[in-house]
Motif scaffolding. Structure first.
Motif, PDB file in Angstrom:
ATOM      1  N   LEU A 214       0.854  -1.181   0.000  1.00 46.08           N
ATOM      2  CA  LEU A 214       0.000   0.000   0.000  1.00 46.08           C
ATOM      3  C   LEU A 214       0.892   1.234   0.000  1.00 46.08           C
ATOM      4  CD1 LEU A 214      -3.280   0.735   1.705  1.00 46.08           C
ATOM      5  CD2 LEU A 214      -1.384   2.239   2.302  1.00 46.08           C
ATOM      6  N   ARG A 215       0.589   2.180  -0.898  1.00 41.78           N
ATOM      7  CA  ARG A 215       1.316   3.452  -0.965  1.00 41.78           C
ATOM      8  C   ARG A 215       0.385   4.549  -0.469  1.00 41.78           C
ATOM      9  NH1 ARG A 215       2.920   4.021  -6.507  1.00 41.78           N
ATOM     10  NH2 ARG A 215       0.884   5.005  -6.832  1.00 41.78           N
ATOM     11  N   ASP A 216       0.766   5.218   0.634  1.00 45.72           N
ATOM     12  CA  ASP A 216      -0.109   6.241   1.196  1.00 45.72           C
ATOM     13  C   ASP A 216       0.125   7.588   0.510  1.00 45.72           C
ATOM     14  OD1 ASP A 216       2.160   7.396   2.302  1.00 45.72           O
ATOM     15  OD2 ASP A 216       1.666   6.897   4.377  1.00 45.72           O
ATOM     16  N   ARG A 217      -0.567   8.616   0.980  1.00 49.64           N
ATOM     17  CA  ARG A 217      -0.514   9.926   0.326  1.00 49.64           C
ATOM     18  C   ARG A 217       0.867  10.563   0.422  1.00 49.64           C
ATOM     19  NH1 ARG A 217      -4.781  13.222   3.889  1.00 49.64           N
ATOM     20  NH2 ARG A 217      -5.831  11.206   3.737  1.00 49.64           N
ATOM     21  N   GLU A 218       1.663  10.134   1.389  1.00 47.53           N
ATOM     22  CA  GLU A 218       3.022  10.648   1.529  1.00 47.53           C
ATOM     23  C   GLU A 218       4.042   9.756   0.824  1.00 47.53           C
ATOM     24  OE1 GLU A 218       3.598  11.065   5.706  1.00 47.53           O
ATOM     25  OE2 GLU A 218       2.213  12.754   5.900  1.00 47.53           O
ATOM     26  N   GLN A 219       3.541   8.825   0.019  1.00 45.93           N
ATOM     27  CA  GLN A 219       4.365   7.908  -0.777  1.00 45.93           C
ATOM     28  C   GLN A 219       5.126   6.889   0.091  1.00 45.93           C
ATOM     29  OE1 GLN A 219       3.955   8.074  -4.201  1.00 45.93           O
ATOM     30  NE2 GLN A 219       2.439   9.564  -3.488  1.00 45.93           N
ATOM     31  N   LYS A 220       4.701   6.713   1.333  1.00 46.17           N
ATOM     32  CA  LYS A 220       5.293   5.676   2.188  1.00 46.17           C
ATOM     33  C   LYS A 220       4.715   4.316   1.792  1.00 46.17           C
ATOM     34  CE  LYS A 220       6.177   8.603   6.213  1.00 46.17           C
ATOM     35  NZ  LYS A 220       5.892   8.824   7.656  1.00 46.17           N
ATOM     36  N   ILE A 221       5.537   3.285   1.920  1.00 49.33           N
ATOM     37  CA  ILE A 221       5.143   1.945   1.515  1.00 49.33           C
ATOM     38  C   ILE A 221       4.912   1.052   2.736  1.00 49.33           C
ATOM     39  CG2 ILE A 221       5.856  -0.143   0.288  1.00 49.33           C
ATOM     40  CD1 ILE A 221       5.162   2.149  -1.565  1.00 49.33           C
ATOM     41  N   TYR A 222       3.814   0.337   2.722  1.00 47.22           N
ATOM     42  CA  TYR A 222       3.513  -0.685   3.732  1.00 47.22           C
ATOM     43  C   TYR A 222       3.242  -1.989   2.994  1.00 47.22           C
ATOM     44  CZ  TYR A 222       2.663   3.424   6.656  1.00 47.22           C
ATOM     45  OH  TYR A 222       2.801   4.611   7.322  1.00 47.22           O
ATOM     46  N   LEU A 223       3.786  -3.080   3.482  1.00 49.60           N
ATOM     47  CA  LEU A 223       3.493  -4.389   2.908  1.00 49.60           C
ATOM     48  C   LEU A 223       2.244  -4.956   3.558  1.00 49.60           C
ATOM     49  CD1 LEU A 223       7.055  -5.961   2.630  1.00 49.60           C
ATOM     50  CD2 LEU A 223       5.830  -4.489   1.017  1.00 49.60           C
ATOM     51  N   LEU A 224       1.422  -5.619   2.756  1.00 49.18           N
ATOM     52  CA  LEU A 224       0.140  -6.127   3.222  1.00 49.18           C
ATOM     53  C   LEU A 224       0.089  -7.639   3.118  1.00 49.18           C
ATOM     54  CD1 LEU A 224      -2.216  -3.605   1.361  1.00 49.18           C
ATOM     55  CD2 LEU A 224      -1.202  -3.357   3.651  1.00 49.18           C
ATOM     56  N   LYS A 225      -0.377  -8.271   4.175  1.00 45.51           N
ATOM     57  CA  LYS A 225      -0.657  -9.707   4.148  1.00 45.51           C
ATOM     58  C   LYS A 225      -2.087  -9.915   4.605  1.00 45.51           C
ATOM     59  CE  LYS A 225       1.202 -12.307   7.306  1.00 45.51           C
ATOM     60  NZ  LYS A 225       2.164 -12.983   8.219  1.00 45.51           N
TER      61      LYS A 225
END
Length: 265
Positions: A214-225
């Motif tokens: 997931l890429r948030d509005r600040e372009q930070k990345i989170y991995l999703l499971k």
């Protein structure tokens, strides 16, 4: 001219006043949170095999499924000799088809507010959870006017508390989520985080721990499971997810276990 007041009159007035005060105290004690003992949710472990999870806090209520010895459960609430726990993914759960909108053959979106999730595919079955409008649900099977689904994050059952022990404490490394430094122990359930962003495929990564990102509005990345089918259905969509942080010290990005997905576009 003067009214004679006897000791009996005074005692009667005092009794009436005392009764009102006592009744008010009892009422406040039951209704006001400041008088109630706070219960902190925690991660538990079953200490016996084939322990029934029931639809209510009584042995007369229907059994939903069972947990094996050593299996983890998330304890939400205590009620007398029972614990309210979040239902595992293998618990049977059903939802009416006419309260959903199909996305694809294996995924639907909830089209009404606060939809009941039931133990069996009929209106008389116990309610074991709720689903909210725009929530994405994985469909396992179809039975006439009902879908068999995975229990939502807002699905619960009850287990006799003598069969649940606290999980051993293990502290996870701090992680920054939504600009907040988070440190979680295994003894306590990970806090739910609500994050908005665009879901993207994670790609083919050797020994990967997540299937999407997931890429948030600040372009930070989170991995999703989570449920791969549900995540595939929202690829390239803007979504709001409710998720829990998982223990992944070697991962470049925070890994979140997805509990709930809502489509925003």
């Amino acid at each position: 001219m003067f009214k004679k007041i006897t000791f009996g009159d005074d005692f009667q007035r005092f009794s009436q006043w005392y009764g009102k005060v006592f009744y008010a105290f009892i009422l406040i004690s039951f209704c006001c949170p400041c008088f109630a003992q706070d219960f902190q949710p925690y991660l538990g472990v079953s200490n016996a095999d084939n322990i029934n999870i029931r639809s209510d806090s009584t042995v007369m209520s229907k059994a939903i499924c069972n947990v094996s010895k050593g299996e983890s459960v998330e304890v939400i609430l205590e009620k007398y000799e029972w614990y309210k726990i979040r239902l595992p993914k293998n618990a049977p759960a059903y939802i009416r088809k006419d309260l959903t909108t199909p996305i694809d053959a294996k995924t639907v979106k909830i089209s009404k507010d606060s939809v009941n999730i039931r133990l069996e595919p009929n209106e008389g079955a116990p309610i074991i959870g709720k689903a909210e409008m725009n929530e994405i649900i994985a469909v396992l099977d179809t039975q006439r006017q009902w879908y068999k689904i995975e229990p939502t994050n807002n699905s619960f059952g009850w287990v006799y508390k003598k069969f649940i022990d606290k999980a051993a404490e293990k502290t996870m490394a701090p992680v920054v989520i939504n600009n907040v430094v988070v440190t979680i122990t295994k003894e306590e359930p990970a806090q739910d985080f609500v994050i908005e962003g665009v879901v993207l495929p994670y790609g083919k990564v050797f020994n990967r721990q997540a299937t999407h990102k997931l890429r948030d509005r600040e372009q930070k990345i989170y991995l999703l499971k989570g449920d791969k089918t549900s995540l595939n259905a929202v690829n390239y969509h803007k979504v709001k997810i409710s998720a829990k942080l998982t223990d992944a010290p070697k991962s470049k990005y925070p890994i979140l276990e997805v509990k709930k997905i809502e489509i925003l576009d």
